[in-house]
Enzyme design. Structure first.
Site: not given
Ligand code: PGA
Length: 254
Positions: A12, A14, A98, A100, A170, A176, A216
């Site tokens: 992803n 983003k 997601h 976010e 997630e 992140g 992560s």
């Molecule tokens: P990350 O994000 O691997 O940077 O923790 C995962 C995601 O949001 O899909």
């Protein structure tokens, strides 16, 4: 590694990568991962890079995903992109709900559900994200939150559609942050999600659904997380932005 379901690892990206940067990344991934057959590999660039990335991976084992789409097919929805438009670029997967988007765009389970149904209607495979916040976990509400999100986001799907849906667990506190869920925490949540799917649909179909872990994921922790019996892949953010990080995650999980 021996798995009941074929692993699926998706990157992803983003809101990262210009078209030129996206091409660099995908060319590197083709070089490193072009021969991998054991794992389904998906990249999810921003909308603006889908066209060029699509051309690059046409003849490869890498599949294309988008990060979001509208629940509507067409019309006066300024700024939105439909499933049909994604299909023009040979997009096969679409990340929906997601955290976010749930957080910054106020996406509800009901909206995610409409998008999930629209994706299936267009023969796109949705990757439906669910996950609890740290406060919810520490308040003992993890199962309640996950159950609600899952049932709400998948209401009205047929058994055939659910079998063709990918779930991404997630935990918001792991995205992140560098603080991944432990393999045991991931397994526990995934087993709960599969049990919920069995209740909502049926046991046989729940066994077929692939549930990715996201939050992560790095080359150093990917294998031990994906070794868990109910973890069927990963949704990778930060570490998917570089050829080395993403290709090592895939190679370490074979
Ligand atoms: P990350 O994000 O691997 O940077 O923790 C995962 C995601 O949001 O899909």
């Amino acid at each position: 590694m021996q798995k009941e379901r074929k692993l699926i690892i998706a990157g992803n990206w983003k809101m990262n990568k210009t078209v030129a940067e996206a091409l660099d990344l995908v060319q590197g991934l083709k070089r490193e991962l072009g021969a991998v057959k054991e794992i389904d590999i998906v990249v999810c660039p921003p909308f603006t890079a889908l066209g060029e990335v699509s051309k690059q991976i046409l003849d490869s084992n890498i599949r294309l995903g988008a990060q979001n789409m509208s629940e509507q097919n067409e019309g006066a929805y300024t700024g939105e992109v439909s499933a049909g438009m994604l299909k023009e670029f040979s997009v096969r997967f679409v990340i929906l709900g997601h955290s976010e988007r749930r957080q910054y765009q106020n996406e509800s389970d009901a909206l995610v559900c409409k998008k999930t149904l629209a994706a299936h209607a267009a023969s796109l495979k949705p990757i439906v994200c669910v996950g609890e916040t740290l406060q919810e976990r520490e308040g003992g509400k993890m199962e309640e939150v996950l159950g609600q999100q899952l049932r709400g986001s998948l209401a009205g799907l047929t058994k055939e559609q659910i079998a063709d849906t990918i779930i991404a667990y997630e935990p918001v506190w792991a995205i992140g942050t560098g603080r991944n869920a432990t393999p045991q925490q991931a397994q526990q949540a995934h087993a709960f999600l599969r049990k919920t799917l069995a209740e909502q649909f049926d046991g046989a179909v729940a066994k077929r659904v692939r549930i990715q872990y996201g939050g992560s994921v790095k080359p150093g922790n990917a294998r031990e997380i994906m070794c868990q019996p109910d973890v069927d892949g990963a949704l990778v953010g930060g570490a998917s932005l570089e050829v080395r990080g993403f290709s090592d995650i895939v190679k370490n999980s074979i």
